[in-house]
Design an enzyme around this catalytic site. Structure first.
Site, short mmCIF file in Angstrom:
data_model
loop_
_atom_site.label_atom_id
_atom_site.label_comp_id
_atom_site.label_asym_id
_atom_site.label_seq_id
_atom_site.Cartn_x
_atom_site.Cartn_y
_atom_site.Cartn_z
N LYS A 201 11.48 -1.11 -9.07
CA LYS A 201 13.09 -0.22 -9.26
C LYS A 201 13.67 -0.48 -8.37
CE LYS A 201 14.56 5.09 -9.22
NZ LYS A 201 13.87 5.90 -9.76
N GLU A 207 5.80 -5.20 -0.78
CA GLU A 207 4.83 -5.88 -1.25
C GLU A 207 4.86 -6.93 -2.11
OE1 GLU A 207 4.75 -2.69 -0.35
OE2 GLU A 207 3.62 -1.89 -0.03
N GLY A 261 9.30 6.01 -10.42
CA GLY A 261 8.46 5.24 -10.40
C GLY A 261 7.22 5.24 -11.06
N ARG A 262 6.86 6.65 -10.94
CA ARG A 262 5.59 7.68 -11.53
C ARG A 262 5.48 7.54 -13.23
NH1 ARG A 262 6.85 9.62 -6.83
NH2 ARG A 262 7.38 11.67 -7.17
N GLU A 347 1.61 11.19 -5.38
CA GLU A 347 2.91 11.29 -5.43
C GLU A 347 3.97 12.95 -5.70
OE1 GLU A 347 5.02 7.55 -5.64
OE2 GLU A 347 4.35 6.96 -3.91
N HIS A 378 -24.35 8.42 -12.92
CA HIS A 378 -25.95 7.67 -11.98
C HIS A 378 -24.72 7.55 -10.36
CE1 HIS A 378 -28.05 6.97 -15.62
NE2 HIS A 378 -27.35 6.71 -16.37
N LYS A 498 6.25 2.66 6.14
CA LYS A 498 7.38 1.73 5.54
C LYS A 498 7.69 1.51 6.33
CE LYS A 498 8.20 2.21 1.50
NZ LYS A 498 8.67 2.94 -0.46
O1 F6P Z 1 5.17 4.03 -3.02
C1 F6P Z 1 6.39 4.34 -3.06
C2 F6P Z 1 7.26 3.87 -4.03
O2 F6P Z 1 8.36 3.97 -4.04
C3 F6P Z 1 6.63 4.70 -5.42
O3 F6P Z 1 7.42 5.95 -5.56
C4 F6P Z 1 6.97 3.01 -6.43
O4 F6P Z 1 6.57 3.80 -7.43
C5 F6P Z 1 6.97 1.90 -5.71
O5 F6P Z 1 6.90 2.11 -4.38
C6 F6P Z 1 7.31 1.38 -5.97
O6 F6P Z 1 8.35 0.87 -6.05
P1 F6P Z 1 9.41 -0.20 -7.00
O7 F6P Z 1 9.49 -0.32 -8.54
O8 F6P Z 1 11.19 0.37 -5.86
O9 F6P Z 1 9.26 -1.20 -6.78
#
Ligand code: F6P
Length: 536
Positions: A201, A207, A261-262, A347, A378, A498
């Site tokens: 987003k 990452e 995002g979620r 979240e 199990h 972060k």
């Molecule tokens: O973990 C925080 C967060 O902002 C989530 O809400 C989101 O889904 C994720 O990081 C990834 O964010 P982006 O789509 O901006 O890379």
């Protein structure tokens, strides 16, 4: 949360001490009364510690929270995400309406359908082989690089809908900044047949950008710089960052800041899923969401599936002090569903400040966990049956299997039905005795029962029932957030880590930088730094 009603609820729970065995014995019509159907799903909530008075109080909590108005506020694009001053319009992503919802000067439906059509056209080109890789070969591998909402949704849904997918197109999902994730994935694909989708987003997430750069360098090392345009596309709200990365704006699929995002799976974030299952199935997937959206918006609360599930969750969190709930899908294709729900629920509702900025005085979002049945039986079911904690559980199952081999499915579903029965009704000492159990073993072989469960049953796991299932949980989480009077659509709690990671990264890369953390963090960093000097 309305504290008067919450107190009445607590009093009601204490004075009534409900027993499922008695509730079923005294009302033969209980299951029929406590079953609702919507959007291809049936929810049987009769095996919950609920009677008429309890349900009345729970419904009062919803009314006191102005739930009806709040639902309308969400669907119509009010800025209910107040801390980020944004509308919350994931429901618009799956509306079949193509025009007519104007929010902040934008025709939201029109924008959504423009992007959907672009996704469908692109997917068709990939799936038919009209879009070829740089060397003229067909795309056989899709690697979605994203994290959180830009990973969990598509990864879960791709897995869930494998029977609907084009098996000659294999999707991978890389999320972890641990190089192992991308390295092991790249071992399984061929550069000239791979499409990378960089899904973020913000297009700034550490990452994702790290993995994206590694993937880009890998591709360039194999095919050269000119190949990037044919092998990289982006999904983002941030056009300038996408251009900076070197992805052609024509190959960018946009979404908007009003998609959390979620909640973004039905947006362009679902591109890998469209590639896998094709536009027709993706439209069915969206139609499942839409059917549940309509139900949520229009059904009276006492017959409203997401509202009932939300109220039942509140009953256990706030009335009984349950810390967690288990999600137990009896379908191997839903193996990633609990992980997906963890982000959606935790979240969203992992908050401890009310919408007025005051500390909450009650428990909010629960811990979500789970595994597909029968594996869990199990492993951890022992604790649910005979442990000391109350663990409400959602059992999710299907009448038909995509793999009708022998009697696998009958066995799976026999376990599915047996577990909720065993959890609810247990096994008494007398029943054990009647079976000849020695007296010394009776305490160990007795099941007290009275463990609450929801049963969610659909005919088959299809794009449509999956869409509806996701929307069901989205609206459940929304309803709980409203009743708890918290903001469900921000996630400030992820920020501090972060920022600190950014600072520490500099300290790991430059060992001459002095450390000013606490003594524990300083010592751990020193240990790590020292290990980097050691050559085996
Ligand atoms: O973990 C925080 C967060 O902002 C989530 O809400 C989101 O889904 C994720 O990081 C990834 O964010 P982006 O789509 O901006 O890379």
């Amino acid at each position: 949360m309305d504290t008067d009603t919450a107190e009445q609820l607590e009093g009601q729970i204490e004075s009534h001490d409900l027993k499922l065995k008695e509730l079923f014995a005294t009302d033969p019509g209980r299951a029929a009364k406590m079953t609702v159907s919507a959007a291809g799903w049936t929810l049987d909530y009769s095996k919950n510690l609920l009677d008429t008075q309890t349900l009345t109080l729970l419904l009062k909590l919803a009314e006191k929270a102005n739930l009806k108005t709040e639902i309308e506020n969400m669907f119509t694009g009010k800025h209910i995400n107040q801390t980020e001053n944004r509308a919350v319009l994931h429901t618009a992503l799956r509306s079949s309406k193509t025009t007519g919802l104007i929010v902040d000067g934008q025709d939201v439906y029109a924008d959504v359908h423009t992007v959907l059509n672009k996704m469908y056209a692109f997917a068709t080109r990939i799936r038919t082989g009209e879009w070829l890789g740089y060397t003229g070969k067909r795309i056989k591998y899709v690697v979605n690089i994203g994290i959180g909402g830009s990973d969990l949704g598509p990864a879960m849904a791709y897995q869930a809908l494998l029977p609907y997918s084009k098996r000659t197109l294999k999707c991978f999902f890389v999320s972890n900044v641990d190089a192992t994730h991308i390295a092991e994935t790249l071992l399984q694909v061929k550069a000239d047949q791979t499409l990378f989708i960089i899904a973020s987003k913000t297009f700034t997430t550490q990452e994702t950008m790290t993995n994206a750069q590694t993937a880009r360098a890998w591709l360039v090392s194999k095919l050269g710089e000119a190949a990037v345009a044919k092998h990289f596309v982006a999904v983002s709200t941030n056009a300038s960052k996408v251009a900076e990365f070197g992805i052609n704006p024509d190959n960018m699929f946009v979404f908007w800041d009003w998609v959390g995002g979620r909640y973004s799976l039905p947006s362009a974030i679902g591109l890998s899923l469209v590639l896998a299952i094709g536009p027709r199935n993706f439209k069915r997937f969206l139609s499942g969401y839409e059917a549940m959206d309509k139900h949520f918006r229009t059904a009276p609360f006492k017959r409203n599936m997401p509202v009932l599930m939300a109220l039942i969750g509140i009953l256990y969190s706030n009335g009984y002090g349950a810390d967690t709930y288990a999600v137990l899908p009896y379908d191997q294709y839903l193996v990633r569903f609990p992980a997906y729900l963890q982000q959606l629920d935790m979240e969203s509702n992992g908050k401890s400040v009310t919408r007025d900025g005051q500390p909450v005085e009650y428990m909010t979002g629960p811990i979500v966990w789970g595994e597909p049945g029968t594996n869990g039986q199990h492993a951890f079911y022992q604790l649910i049956h005979q442990g000391t904690r109350l663990i409400p559980a959602d059992f999710i199952g299907f009448c038909k299997s995509h793999n009708p081999i022998g009697d696998h499915h009958a066995k799976l579903m026999a376990n599915f039905f047996a577990q909720t029965e065993a959890l609810a009704f247990g096994k008494t000492a007398d029943q054990c005795r009647a079976e000849g159990t020695p007296e010394t073993l009776i305490p160990f072989k007795t099941f007290v029962g009275n463990h609450p469960t929801n049963t969610l049953l659909a005919n088959e796991l299809t794009p449509k029932t999956l869409g509806a299932l996701i929307a069901l949980y989205e609206h459940k989480v929304f309803t709980q957030g409203i009743i708890w009077n918290i903001f469900s659509f921000d996630q400030w709690g992820v920020e501090l880590g972060k920022v600190l990671a950014g600072k520490i990264l500099k300290e790991l890369n430059n060992t001459s930088l002095p450390l000013h953390h606490d003594s524990s963090t300083n010592a751990l960093i020193m240990r790590y730094r020292a290990a980097q000097q050691i050559v085996d």
